[in-house]
Structures are given as C-alpha cells and as structure tokens.
Design a protein around this motif. Structure first.
Motif, PDB file in Angstrom:
ATOM      1  N   UNK A   1       0.974  -0.576   0.140  1.00 14.36           N
ATOM      2  CA  UNK A   1      -0.025  -0.527   0.022  1.00 14.36           C
ATOM      3  C   UNK A   1       0.770   1.086  -0.201  1.00 14.36           C
ATOM      4  N   UNK A   2       2.421   1.286   0.082  1.00 13.50           N
ATOM      5  CA  UNK A   2       3.155   2.140   0.513  1.00 13.50           C
ATOM      6  C   UNK A   2       4.021   2.755  -0.500  1.00 13.50           C
ATOM      7  N   UNK A   3       4.381   1.284  -1.127  1.00 11.65           N
ATOM      8  CA  UNK A   3       5.284   1.224  -2.124  1.00 11.65           C
ATOM      9  C   UNK A   3       5.318   0.957  -3.123  1.00 11.65           C
ATOM     10  N   UNK A   4       3.786  -0.118  -4.036  1.00 10.21           N
ATOM     11  CA  UNK A   4       3.814  -0.751  -5.058  1.00 10.21           C
ATOM     12  C   UNK A   4       2.630   0.040  -6.408  1.00 10.21           C
ATOM     13  N   UNK A   5       3.721  -0.260  -7.025  1.00  7.49           N
ATOM     14  CA  UNK A   5       3.152   0.769  -8.741  1.00  7.49           C
ATOM     15  C   UNK A   5       1.938   0.917  -8.007  1.00  7.49           C
ATOM     16  N   UNK A   6       0.942   0.275  -8.176  1.00  7.55           N
ATOM     17  CA  UNK A   6      -0.972  -0.086  -7.655  1.00  7.55           C
ATOM     18  C   UNK A   6      -1.548   0.770  -7.359  1.00  7.55           C
ATOM     19  N   UNK A   7      -0.101   0.818  -5.638  1.00  7.54           N
ATOM     20  CA  UNK A   7      -1.037   2.027  -4.539  1.00  7.54           C
ATOM     21  C   UNK A   7      -0.053   3.358  -5.497  1.00  7.54           C
ATOM     22  N   UNK A   8       0.410   3.707  -6.289  1.00  9.86           N
ATOM     23  CA  UNK A   8       0.561   5.035  -6.855  1.00  9.86           C
ATOM     24  C   UNK A   8       0.162   5.770  -8.104  1.00  9.86           C
ATOM     25  N   UNK A   9      -0.776   4.253  -8.618  1.00  5.19           N
ATOM     26  CA  UNK A   9      -1.907   4.462  -9.427  1.00  5.19           C
ATOM     27  C   UNK A   9      -2.736   5.303  -8.942  1.00  5.19           C
ATOM     28  N   UNK A  10      -3.072   4.436  -8.408  1.00  6.80           N
ATOM     29  CA  UNK A  10      -4.321   4.976  -6.743  1.00  6.80           C
ATOM     30  C   UNK A  10      -4.751   6.504  -6.320  1.00  6.80           C
ATOM     31  N   UNK A  11      -3.296   6.783  -6.135  1.00 11.85           N
ATOM     32  CA  UNK A  11      -3.247   7.935  -5.302  1.00 11.85           C
ATOM     33  C   UNK A  11      -3.205   9.239  -6.921  1.00 11.85           C
ATOM     34  N   UNK A  12      -2.442   8.590  -7.737  1.00 13.42           N
ATOM     35  CA  UNK A  12      -2.392   9.774  -9.355  1.00 13.42           C
ATOM     36  C   UNK A  12      -4.043  10.317  -9.937  1.00 13.42           C
ATOM     37  N   UNK A  13      -4.402   8.282  -9.754  1.00 18.84           N
ATOM     38  CA  UNK A  13      -6.232   8.420 -10.102  1.00 18.84           C
ATOM     39  C   UNK A  13      -7.234   9.338  -8.900  1.00 18.84           C
ATOM     40  N   UNK A  14      -6.362   9.008  -8.025  1.00 17.71           N
ATOM     41  CA  UNK A  14      -6.549  10.439  -6.792  1.00 17.71           C
ATOM     42  C   UNK A  14      -7.147  11.619  -7.248  1.00 17.71           C
ATOM     43  N   UNK A  15      -5.683  11.947  -7.323  1.00 16.98           N
ATOM     44  CA  UNK A  15      -5.066  13.267  -7.360  1.00 16.98           C
ATOM     45  C   UNK A  15      -6.211  14.209  -8.529  1.00 16.98           C
ATOM     46  N   UNK A  16      -5.779  13.172  -9.709  1.00 15.12           N
ATOM     47  CA  UNK A  16      -6.621  13.751 -10.826  1.00 15.12           C
ATOM     48  C   UNK A  16      -8.214  14.011 -10.646  1.00 15.12           C
TER      49      UNK A  16
END
Length: 484
Positions: free
Chosen positions: A36-51
């Motif tokens: 949840x802190x470091x995976x590519x999937x979590x970073x993608x989820x954060x990016x979608x959230x920001x968008x």
C-alpha cells in the motif's frame, strides 16, 4: 498443541536452514502495508485520486464568480486598406493608426435558472497618426443578465451528479487500496506454499536417504528384496527432482511478491505463518449495510440513474425550440481625453430575444426524447440487477469466510494427524513390519496435509480481505476504512 505441529516443525526447520543476515522476515500484514505504501498499484491509485480531486475543483469553479481582463494593446497598424468609392470603384487608401482596448469583465452563473449575470468596464483608444487625432471610447460600467429559455440546464444537473462522482472517486481510492491487499495476499501465499513445498521436498530427500541406508542393511541381511531397493532408489531420484522444481517455484514466487510490493532490498524473504483465526464477528446484514454505505458501486447505482434522467432532460431541452433573453444596462461615452470620457456618460441599454423554432424536423426531437427515456428504463433495470448481484456477492463472501474458518481448523487437525501417522509408519518400516508402498502412502498423505493447511489459510485470509474490499469496513476495529 497437536494442531499445526507438522507445519510448524517445517517452518522452524526452514528458519534454521535458510535464515541469514540478508533474509527478511515478513508477515502478511507487513507485506500488505509495504504494498500500500510502495507498490506501483498504490501509486496509480493515488494518481487517479489526485486527478479526480482536480476534476472536482474544476467543477466547483463553474459556480464561482469569474473575472477576466481582455485587451488589445497595442493595436498598431500601418498598411493600405481597400475602400469602396461612391461610384462603386475601389481604391487602396493608406492607414496608419493604433486601436487599443482594455476590457475587465465578470460573470456569475445562476444555478437554479441556468442564467448568467455579467458586468464589464471597457476603455478604447484610437490614434489616427496621419491626421494626428486621438479619440477615446469608454463604457464605465455595464451590467446585464442572460437567460436561456426552454433549454437544458447543465449547471443544475451537474450539481446533482458531480458530488456523487467525487464521493465515488474517494471510495474507489479506498477500494483500490483494499484490492491491493487482496492481490498481495495471493502473492504472499504463493510464496508461502512454495517455501513449504521446498522444505517438504528437502525433508523428504533426507528421509529417503536415511531409509535407503536402512534398506541397504536389510538387503545385505536378506530381509528385503531387490525390487524394494530399486523402489527406494526411484523414490530418491523423485525427491531430488522435487527439490529442484520446488526451488525454482520458490524463486519465481519470491520475485513476484518482491516486484508487486515494491521491495528493493536484496536477499531472501522468509514468510511468517499468518494466524489461523481473527478476533471478529461478521454477519451478512452488517457487511451488506456497510457495503451499501461505503462501496463505490453503491454510489454508482444512484449516479447512473440520475445521469440517465439528465439525458432525458437534455433530450427534451434540445428539442429545437431555443431562445435566449439578454438585457443589460450601463453607460457609455466618447471624448478626446480620458477625463472627459468619464464625465457625464450617456445611458446604454440593450434588450434582445433570440430564438430558433423548428418548423419541420420529421420527428427528430421526439425520437431523441424517446430514446433517452428508453435508456432510462434500461438503466433502472440494469441497476436493479447490479444491486441484486452485489448483495449476492456480499452474502456469498460472508458465507465463504465462515466456511473457511472451519476449514482452517479441520486442515490443521488433519495435518497433525498425518504427521503423527507418518512418524509411526517410518518407525514400523525400520522395524520391518510395514511395506515400502504403505510408507510411500504415508509420505504423500503427510505432504498433502501440510499443503492443504496452507491452502486453507490462503482461502481464509483471501476471504477476509475480500470482505474488507466489498464493505470498506474494518471488522476488527469496528470502524470504516480510511486513508489519508
């Protein structure tokens, strides 16, 4: 104490043989946290959230006052322009001027009506360099109102839909993070099962060698046949192949887990056996209630129906009968200097009604409306079906979770029995009152029982994370799941 004895023995043996300073001990909870802190999937989820957040901010700005400064400064030109003469001929006259302007305007949308209040102030300067003449034209202020008539009000519908979309996006982010936990759980148990298989293979290889030595002594004493010796040699070869395959599978599973959770450190990973029970009670009613409040799909059910109703309203609004009423009141003036242009300005007024009425459209407007109404009915049916499927999925998952709790206990007990049975079979074979066939069967039952226990743990924890994913609720802490 009898339960899980065999598997715990294997994991302790694995620790003794594999643990070193560059080995990372990793629990299931730690693996989930790392992903949840470091995976590519979590970073993608954060990016979608920001968008989605900035899309929400864009929507909110549509309801705020807008202020803009427009200008043409300078507006200098020196050229020849075509000028038509009174007799119809054309001459090209020299032009040398500057036509500059500044306009400061504001507007404010009116959501209930779809109209707009606007206002402006403007100053224009014209310099004729050939005639050495300067003129100013000013609108000190003007204010007006523009109202569409019989048209679709996008602002009103957006105010109903966009908050739902934003809430849905926030829940989708939580769902994405919980989906990461579901995926990590799969990779975790892939590696755990591979490590167990590897240790089983190594243990079986050592046991086969010990039994083969005993069998050789018996053969020399004439107590067993050559066929039994050949069978043990074949078992030894099978054990060697099993060790090689298990090591390969373990390395692949370790690479998959490391890659997904974003683990950069080198070295081996030693997994900690997850607990076989969780201190929580769940009921289908509780899970379903939380799912309908928290899950993004539940919000989407409402949003889809409202969007379909919006499409009906838009089809009716765009029926060809369009009109716009505009009215404004202000002051304007012209002069040769700036102070004079703002002295005693004259009234400026405007009232206009623009309209377009279709005379013959061959039923186009009616067809669009009927199509939108049919889509609305279809959406309502589809949403109702989705609700039923969603409720069934939640209820089924609760049932599976309860079943998996029982399966873990049964598998642990079966593992303990199979391990004890194998120890007895091994002792009986050494004493000479058990055949090699029966010993091989005990071998297989012991190994399968250990694998079954890990698989049962996998299903149990998978069901647990699926419950969290569906309901977005932490049943251990009895609170909704939140992420910063």
């Amino acid at each position: 104490m009898m339960m899980k004895t065999g598997l715990i023995f294997i994991l302790l043996a694995f620790t003794r043989t594999a643990y070193s300073q560059d080995t990372l001990r990793l629990s299931l909870a730690e693996a989930v946290s790392m992903a949840k802190a470091s995976s590519i999937a979590s970073k993608q989820a954060v990016t979608v959230k920001e968008t989605r957040y900035w899309e929400w901010r864009t929507y909110k700005s549509n309801y705020q006052p807008q202020l803009a400064l427009n200008g043409n400064l300078p507006g200098y030109q020196k050229t020849f322009n075509q000028v038509q003469q009174p007799n119809g001929t054309v001459e090209f006259q020299p032009v040398h001027n500057n036509n500059s302007s500044l306009n400061l305007a504001f507007s404010q949308s009116i959501t209930p009506t779809g109209g707009k209040i606007y206002g402006a102030t403007e100053l224009q300067r014209f310099d004729d360099f050939d005639r050495k003449n300067t003129l100013y034209n000013a609108i000190p202020y003007t204010i007006g109102y523009q109202q569409p008539l019989f048209q679709f009000n996008k602002l009103k519908w957006d105010k109903r839909i966009e908050p739902l979309k934003f809430s849905e996006s926030k829940q989708n982010y939580i769902s994405a993070m919980e989906q990461i936990a579901v995926t990590v759980s799969g990779y975790f148990f892939d590696l755990l099962l591979a490590q167990v298989n590897f240790q089983i293979a190594e243990t079986n290889l050592q046991n086969t060698l010990q039994i083969q030595k005993i069998a050789d002594e018996k053969f020399n004493l004439g107590k067993i046949s050559k066929n039994e010796i050949l069978q043990l040699q074949l078992e030894h070869l099978k054990s060697q192949k099993a060790v090689g395959k298990a090591r390969r599978d373990m390395e692949i599973a370790m690479l998959n887990l490391r890659s997904y959770i974003g683990l950069q450190e080198k070295g081996k990973i030693e997994l900690v056996l997850p607990p076989s029970a969780i201190n929580m009670e769940v009921t289908a009613e509780k899970v379903l209630a939380e799912a309908y409040v928290n899950n993004a799909n539940a919000i989407a059910f409402i949003r889809k129906v409202i969007e379909a109703k919006r499409d009906v309203a838009q089809a009716k609004g765009d029926n060809g009968l369009n009109a716009t009423l505009t009215a404004n009141l202000g002051f304007a003036n012209r002069a040769s200097t700036i102070p004079k242009v703002y002295t005693a300005p004259q009234n400026q007024q405007l009232v206009s009604l623009e309209f377009a009425i279709p005379i013959l459209d061959w039923g186009r407007s009616k067809s669009r409306t009927k199509t939108a109404e049919a889509n609305l009915r279809f959406t309502e049916y589809a949403v109702e079906q989705d609700k039923q499927s969603f409720a069934q999925a939640v209820t089924t998952q609760v049932t599976l979770f309860d079943m998996m709790k029982d399966q873990v206990a049964l598998s642990a007990h079966a593992d303990s029995i199979a391990s004890e049975k194998y120890q007895i079979a091994q002792t009986r074979y050494v004493l000479g009152n058990l055949s090699i066939t029966d010993l091989s069967i005990a071998f297989q039952e012991k190994d399968q029982a250990k694998r079954d226990y890990v698989v049962a743990l996998r299903d149990f924890w998978g069901a647990y994370y699926e419950l969290r994913y569906l309901s977005l609720y932490d049943f251990e802490k009895n609170e909704k799941i939140h992420y910063n």
